[in-house]
Design a protein around this motif. Structure first.
Motif, PDB file in Angstrom:
ATOM      1  N   ALA A  38     -19.223  84.996  80.753  1.00  9.04           N
ATOM      2  CA  ALA A  38     -18.625  86.426  80.927  1.00  9.04           C
ATOM      3  C   ALA A  38     -17.173  86.462  81.112  1.00  9.04           C
ATOM      4  O   ALA A  38     -16.350  87.357  80.493  1.00  9.04           O
ATOM      5  CB  ALA A  38     -19.573  87.115  81.839  1.00  9.04           C
ATOM      6  N   ASP A  39     -16.841  85.713  82.278  1.00  9.11           N
ATOM      7  CA  ASP A  39     -15.381  85.619  82.576  1.00  9.11           C
ATOM      8  C   ASP A  39     -14.579  85.189  81.567  1.00  9.11           C
ATOM      9  O   ASP A  39     -13.136  85.660  81.454  1.00  9.11           O
ATOM     10  CB  ASP A  39     -14.886  84.749  83.785  1.00  9.11           C
ATOM     11  CG  ASP A  39     -15.874  85.312  85.040  1.00  9.11           C
ATOM     12  OD1 ASP A  39     -16.109  86.443  84.943  1.00  9.11           O
ATOM     13  OD2 ASP A  39     -15.993  84.266  85.885  1.00  9.11           O
ATOM     14  N   ALA A  40     -14.984  84.394  80.548  1.00  5.65           N
ATOM     15  CA  ALA A  40     -14.180  84.155  79.410  1.00  5.65           C
ATOM     16  C   ALA A  40     -14.210  84.980  78.049  1.00  5.65           C
ATOM     17  O   ALA A  40     -13.655  84.509  77.146  1.00  5.65           O
ATOM     18  CB  ALA A  40     -14.742  82.651  78.755  1.00  5.65           C
ATOM     19  N   GLY A  41     -14.767  85.980  78.284  1.00  4.30           N
ATOM     20  CA  GLY A  41     -14.779  87.175  77.364  1.00  4.30           C
ATOM     21  C   GLY A  41     -15.955  87.312  76.509  1.00  4.30           C
ATOM     22  O   GLY A  41     -16.110  87.701  75.528  1.00  4.30           O
ATOM     23  N   GLY A 124     -17.690  91.986  81.199  1.00  2.00           N
ATOM     24  CA  GLY A 124     -17.079  91.324  80.201  1.00  2.00           C
ATOM     25  C   GLY A 124     -15.550  91.732  80.049  1.00  2.00           C
ATOM     26  O   GLY A 124     -14.883  91.911  81.210  1.00  2.00           O
ATOM     27  N   ASP A 125     -15.245  92.102  78.912  1.00  2.00           N
ATOM     28  CA  ASP A 125     -13.599  92.592  78.943  1.00  2.00           C
ATOM     29  C   ASP A 125     -13.740  94.274  78.856  1.00  2.00           C
ATOM     30  O   ASP A 125     -12.611  94.595  78.790  1.00  2.00           O
ATOM     31  CB  ASP A 125     -13.186  91.992  77.685  1.00  2.00           C
ATOM     32  CG  ASP A 125     -12.603  90.557  77.714  1.00  2.00           C
ATOM     33  OD1 ASP A 125     -12.631  89.913  78.586  1.00  2.00           O
ATOM     34  OD2 ASP A 125     -12.363  90.042  76.571  1.00  2.00           O
ATOM     35  N   LEU A 150     -11.546 100.035  76.545  1.00  2.00           N
ATOM     36  CA  LEU A 150     -10.669  99.068  77.003  1.00  2.00           C
ATOM     37  C   LEU A 150     -10.269  99.534  78.200  1.00  2.00           C
ATOM     38  O   LEU A 150      -9.764 100.556  78.709  1.00  2.00           O
ATOM     39  CB  LEU A 150      -9.745  98.712  75.939  1.00  2.00           C
ATOM     40  CG  LEU A 150     -10.140  98.276  74.631  1.00  2.00           C
ATOM     41  CD1 LEU A 150      -9.063  97.951  73.724  1.00  2.00           C
ATOM     42  CD2 LEU A 150     -11.020  97.062  74.865  1.00  2.00           C
ATOM     43  N   PRO A 151      -9.816  98.726  79.365  1.00  2.00           N
ATOM     44  CA  PRO A 151      -9.450  98.610  80.452  1.00  2.00           C
ATOM     45  C   PRO A 151      -7.897  99.221  80.933  1.00  2.00           C
ATOM     46  O   PRO A 151      -7.538 100.021  81.739  1.00  2.00           O
ATOM     47  CB  PRO A 151      -9.729  97.629  81.276  1.00  2.00           C
ATOM     48  CG  PRO A 151      -9.861  96.252  80.309  1.00  2.00           C
ATOM     49  CD  PRO A 151     -10.351  96.888  79.109  1.00  2.00           C
ATOM     50  N   HIS A 152      -7.084  98.891  80.010  1.00  2.00           N
ATOM     51  CA  HIS A 152      -5.705  99.062  80.070  1.00  2.00           C
ATOM     52  C   HIS A 152      -5.318 100.577  79.951  1.00  2.00           C
ATOM     53  O   HIS A 152      -4.282 100.955  80.493  1.00  2.00           O
ATOM     54  CB  HIS A 152      -4.886  98.307  78.904  1.00  2.00           C
ATOM     55  CG  HIS A 152      -4.988  98.716  77.388  1.00  2.00           C
ATOM     56  ND1 HIS A 152      -5.958  98.577  76.813  1.00  2.00           N
ATOM     57  CD2 HIS A 152      -3.977  99.551  76.958  1.00  2.00           C
ATOM     58  CE1 HIS A 152      -5.865  99.141  75.652  1.00  2.00           C
ATOM     59  NE2 HIS A 152      -4.697  99.823  75.764  1.00  2.00           N
ATOM     60  N   SER A 153      -6.108 101.345  79.257  1.00  2.00           N
ATOM     61  CA  SER A 153      -5.803 102.883  79.197  1.00  2.00           C
ATOM     62  C   SER A 153      -6.523 103.703  80.093  1.00  2.00           C
ATOM     63  O   SER A 153      -6.435 104.991  80.120  1.00  2.00           O
ATOM     64  CB  SER A 153      -5.827 103.263  77.985  1.00  2.00           C
ATOM     65  OG  SER A 153      -7.315 103.185  77.455  1.00  2.00           O
ATOM     66  N   ARG A 175      -7.158  88.845  74.631  1.00  3.36           N
ATOM     67  CA  ARG A 175      -8.719  88.952  73.879  1.00  3.36           C
ATOM     68  C   ARG A 175      -8.779  90.413  73.366  1.00  3.36           C
ATOM     69  O   ARG A 175      -9.184  90.455  72.251  1.00  3.36           O
ATOM     70  CB  ARG A 175      -9.709  88.540  74.865  1.00  3.36           C
ATOM     71  CG  ARG A 175      -9.667  87.130  75.104  1.00  3.36           C
ATOM     72  CD  ARG A 175     -10.911  86.709  75.763  1.00  3.36           C
ATOM     73  NE  ARG A 175     -11.386  87.586  77.150  1.00  3.36           N
ATOM     74  CZ  ARG A 175     -10.920  86.992  78.342  1.00  3.36           C
ATOM     75  NH1 ARG A 175     -10.247  85.973  78.540  1.00  3.36           N
ATOM     76  NH2 ARG A 175     -11.091  87.712  79.446  1.00  3.36           N
ATOM     77  N   THR A 176      -8.388  91.285  74.219  1.00  3.26           N
ATOM     78  CA  THR A 176      -8.680  92.647  73.715  1.00  3.26           C
ATOM     79  C   THR A 176      -7.514  93.505  72.841  1.00  3.26           C
ATOM     80  O   THR A 176      -7.883  94.429  72.036  1.00  3.26           O
ATOM     81  CB  THR A 176      -8.858  93.742  74.952  1.00  3.26           C
ATOM     82  OG1 THR A 176      -7.717  93.694  75.812  1.00  3.26           O
ATOM     83  CG2 THR A 176     -10.020  93.095  75.961  1.00  3.26           C
TER      84      THR A 176
END
Length: 271
Positions: A38-41, A124-125, A150-153, A175-176
């Motif tokens: 999971a940490d690796a995507g 995950g991601d 996605l977490p960046h927004s 990755r994302t």
């Protein structure tokens, strides 16, 4: 999130199985491998798992064969391994009690702020919303429970990623990708890491029209949660102003702390 009318991944040694005389070592190791995946995507190779877990390759290969046979892992045509579909049912079932425990705390936020309150996890991601209590305003924010973003927004995404080392955040963003949801979305890793530094300094995250124009979200991490979790308050930017934020942040922190205690207590009861 839409407005509607009516409205460093933890290092491998942190996750080594405990020397517990009552435990089953192979089971502990299998779950550790799933967490490393999971940490690796969600997809990785055996050599990468050996590096991240510290386990010998023959041991990893034996455990992965068992996980594949059970449907919790699947082997790709390129010989790499990916998390399997049977985990989806487990994750959804695990999220349900989290949502049940969270709702009374989210209701406190709605009562005090008048705005919609959410709880989200890092899966995950992705960020996945697992609980919500809506505002009573006719114009309010609405995010479907179960929605993945996605977490960046997002404010909750920033709060969740601020707890990770920069190197792991960069790997996740590679990755994302960083597609722009609005003209305000942060779309470069360097700018996003600058934003995370501000989150760490302030102790809370802000999404200012980055996921949807006109929507502002304030989020904090739930400390010591059994899985990475954040709670947020969101509403129209005209109501969730800087002045309102100053009043919301202490309340968010208080509720996050109380929710953390509730989750810890539930874990002890079920242990």
């Amino acid at each position: 999130m839409t407005a509607r009318k009516e409205r460093d991944v933890p290092p491998s040694d942190v996750r080594k199985p405990a020397a517990n005389g009552g435990g089953v070592q192979s089971l502990e190791r299998a779950f550790a491998l799933l967490e490393h995946m999971a940490d690796a995507g969600g997809e990785t190779g055996l050599s990468e798992l050996a590096t991240s877990s510290g386990l010998p390759l023959p041991t990893i290969h034996r455990l992965m064969r068992t996980l594949v046979a059970c449907g919790y892992v699947r082997q790709q045509p390129n010989r790499r391994y990916a998390l399997g579909p049977r985990l989806i049912r487990l994750g959804e079932s695990a999220a349900r009690p989290l949502a049940t425990w969270a709702r009374p705390h989210l209701a406190r936020l709605v009562e005090a702020t008048g705005e919609t309150a959410n709880m989200a996890l890092l899966d995950g991601d992705d960020v996945v919303y697992v609980a919500q209590v809506p505002s009573r305003h006719s114009m309010r924010m609405f995010t479907e429970v179960g929605r993945r973003v996605l977490p960046h927004s997002t404010g909750v995404g920033k709060a969740l990623l601020a707890g990770l080392p920069d190197v792991d955040v960069r790997a996740l963003l590679r990755r994302t990708g960083m597609p722009a949801a609005t003209e305000r979305t942060i779309t470069t890793p360097d700018a996003f890491l600058d934003a995370l530094r501000t989150v760490r300094e302030n102790g809370y995250a802000v999404d200012d029209s980055e996921q949807e124009i006109g929507v502002r979200c304030i989020a904090v991490l739930v400390p010591e949660s059994p899985t990475a979790a954040a709670i947020s308050v969101s509403g129209p930017a005209g109501r969730v102003t800087d002045q309102a934020t100053e009043k919301m942040v202490p309340l968010l922190r208080e509720v996050a702390h109380d929710l953390s205690l509730a989750l810890a207590g539930a874990g002890r009861e079920n242990g």
